[in-house]
Design an enzyme around this catalytic site. Structure first.
Site, short mmCIF file in Angstrom:
data_model
loop_
_atom_site.label_atom_id
_atom_site.label_comp_id
_atom_site.label_asym_id
_atom_site.label_seq_id
_atom_site.Cartn_x
_atom_site.Cartn_y
_atom_site.Cartn_z
N GLU A 25 0.85 -1.19 0.00
CA GLU A 25 0.00 0.00 0.00
C GLU A 25 0.89 1.24 0.00
O GLU A 25 1.99 1.23 0.57
CB GLU A 25 -0.90 0.00 1.25
N ASN A 70 -6.70 1.69 2.69
CA ASN A 70 -7.41 2.96 2.84
C ASN A 70 -6.97 3.97 1.77
O ASN A 70 -7.76 4.81 1.33
CB ASN A 70 -7.15 3.55 4.23
N ASN A 170 -12.15 -0.69 -0.88
CA ASN A 170 -11.50 -1.22 0.33
C ASN A 170 -12.29 -0.80 1.56
O ASN A 170 -12.63 0.38 1.71
CB ASN A 170 -10.08 -0.64 0.45
N GLU A 171 -12.60 -1.74 2.43
CA GLU A 171 -13.21 -1.48 3.74
C GLU A 171 -14.27 -0.38 3.69
O GLU A 171 -14.24 0.56 4.48
CB GLU A 171 -12.13 -1.13 4.78
N TYR A 242 -7.06 -8.35 12.05
CA TYR A 242 -5.76 -8.14 12.69
C TYR A 242 -5.86 -8.60 14.13
O TYR A 242 -6.88 -8.37 14.79
CB TYR A 242 -5.38 -6.65 12.63
N GLU A 290 -6.57 -9.00 3.91
CA GLU A 290 -5.73 -8.35 4.94
C GLU A 290 -5.80 -9.20 6.20
O GLU A 290 -6.89 -9.36 6.77
CB GLU A 290 -6.20 -6.93 5.26
N GLN A 349 1.38 -6.05 5.88
CA GLN A 349 1.70 -5.76 4.50
C GLN A 349 3.06 -6.39 4.20
O GLN A 349 3.55 -7.16 5.02
CB GLN A 349 1.69 -4.26 4.28
#
Ligand code: AHR
Length: 500
Positions: A25, A70, A170-171, A242, A290, A349
């Site tokens: 990212e 993001n 994304n999200e 996460y 992720e 990442q």
């Protein structure tokens, strides 16, 4: 006593190597001074660091998601293509960082091509929409003779990149996301963007945004609503998770793989419920694009509290312990055991940002503790995932309830009969495990393990570099069974062969 029963005929399904994906990212130092640093002693003619590319190879990464995260939700991809000297910096609001636009779509896709990595591109469905998304697919995959494909050719790249995997934003469920939407708004937009993207290239696979985590208030309803709009057009639904040790709750942290398992089961149920209601034979698979250990709650101040910065600031450069590497190994066990539904996985990442690889500008690149279980699993796992039967004692955790003390996954290469067995011992005591192999002969070599007992590995570069796989405790072959001894709080990989 713990037993693992392994039978060559009982299989979960073929291993999709895309579960060994990672993520680059435009965040902190993942791109700039991470993968890309012109002037670095190891930089190639394109400005990409050879030392990082070599470690990426050793890590065994298959696909790489790009450019966010993001970041993508306010990215104008057109600003990152064309002559570099004409590109303008922009203020990325996701990470409050000035993005120089030196690396963009062409640089990334050509890097992937040179390094044998498969790209997974994300389109901006935060501040942008159908037109920009379809245009990017055409820019990447179109043949000569139309506007955006011709722009790529004018920028020096004749051959289409043939990017197969695409994330629809994304999200988008997260209030922190630039252009955050509710499930209806996002579902409609994703369906239309996806439709247009597939009209540009019918061969692509699409990922709809699922929930940013299982803890989101909208979890479940989000998946149901989004898929009710997008079921026919998308192939996968995304999952992000996460894990971290919170308030010294080591047992819950060690049980993270069980949390991941429940998350997977719930998303599968939500997706299949939509399919059932639609009387559809299509099965949506999961893109766990992720996942990692991230000290998000305990160490990250939040995007809003970041000062506006330029020149690749150090953001979320978590340093990892031995315990973190055991948890990463165990999360991989969970992903393997869901090979029939998880098609894609991305360790978030790749470099510097919550990453297995760290760098210093102008200096070294090195492996964090979490590098080892990932590299080992990617190297040894192949073929088909076996459907193990595991009978383990359980341990109590505050977060996940009772979880198995021992978890395991195994693969078999149908061509060579080679087997890889990955086993986690979540308990603070050594554990003995009996591996039964009815109907076949199993020989296991001496394994290699990562151990939790290395808090210090996160303190310095030298300590991280000193951390690595250690020899597993000896394996004893008996009549129809094998006895393994597992070190306390460890993750171990064994390889061997299973013959009928
Ligand atoms: O991986 C770091 C960030 O975590 C990503 O940008 C975002 O998608 C997630 O919240």
């Amino acid at each position: 006593m713990t037993t693992i029963t392994l039978h060559p005929d009982f299989r979960i399904g073929p291993l999709d190597r895309r579960i060994f994906g990672s993520f680059v990212e435009h965040l902190g130092r993942c791109v700039y001074t991470g993968v890309f640093e012109p002037g670095h002693p190891t930089a190639d003619e394109h400005g990409f660091r050879r030392d990082v590319a070599d470690l990426t190879k050793e890590l065994g990464v298959s696909i790489v998601r790009y450019p966010g995260g993001n970041f993508v939700s306010n990215y104008v991809w057109e600003d990152g293509v064309g002559p570099v000297e004409d590109r303008k910096p922009f203020l990325d609001l996701a990470w409050r960082t000035v993005e120089p636009n030196t690396v963009g779509t062409d640089e990334f896709l050509q890097y992937c091509e040179r390094e044998g990595l498969e790209p997974m591109m994300a389109v901006n469905l935060g501040t942008r929409g159908v037109e920009a998304a379809a245009a990017l697919v055409e820019y990447c995959n179109g043949e000569a003779g139309t506007r955006w494909a011709d722009m790529r050719i004018a920028n020096g790249r004749e051959k289409p990149y043939a990017v197969k995997l695409w994330c629809l934003g994304n999200e988008m469920d997260g209030p922190w996301q630039i252009g955050h939407k509710d499930a209806h708004e996002y579902g409609k937009l994703a369906a239309e963007a996806g439709k247009a993207m597939k009209l540009v290239d019918t061969g692509i696979e699409l990922v709809a945004c699922g929930s940013s985590s299982m803890q989101m208030d909208t979890f479940g309803e989000w998946e149901r609503t989004v898929l009710s709009y997008t079921y026919d057009v998308v192939d996968h639904i995304s999952m992000h998770a996460y894990y971290e040790e919170l308030d010294g709750d080591r047992a819950s942290f060690l049980g993270s793989g069980t949390g991941m398992q429940r998350f997977i089961e719930r998303v599968v149920s939500s997706a299949d419920a939509v399919g059932a209601q639609m009387r559809s034979d299509k099965r949506i698979t999961l893109s766990f694009d992720e996942w990692n250990v991230w000290y998000l709650v305990s160490r990250f101040p939040g995007e809003k509290n970041l000062p506006i910065q330029r020149d690749a600031p150090r953001i979320i450069e978590d340093a990892y312990s031995g315990l973190d590497s055991v948890v990463v190994g165990d999360l991989l066990v969970t992903l393997l055991n869901n090979a029939d539904r998880v098609a894609v996985g991305c360790l978030a990442q790749l470099v510097n940002v919550i990453a297995p690889i760290m760098t210093e500008p102008g200096g070294d690149a090195w492996r964090q503790t979490t590098f080892h279980p990932f590299a080992t699993t990617s190297r040894l796992a192949r073929g088909e995932v076996l459907d193990l039967r595991i009978d383990s004692e359980t341990m109590a955790t505050d977060k996940h309830g009772d979880v198995p003390v021992v978890t395991a996954a195994a693969t078999i290469d149908p061509d060579t009969d080679e087997v890889a067995l990955f086993v986690t011992n979540r308990s603070p005591e050594e554990r003995t495990v009996t591996v039964r192999h009815p109907g076949a002969t199993l020989r296991l070599g001496g394994g290699a393990a990562v151990l939790a007992d290395h808090e210090g590995a996160r303190e310095t570069q030298e300590a991280a570099e000193a951390y690595g796989m250690v020899d597993a405790l000896p394996v004893a072959h008996g009549d129809g069974e094998i006895t393994l001894r597992l070190a306390p709080e460890s993750w171990t990989a064994f390889s061997g062969a299973l013959h009928r």
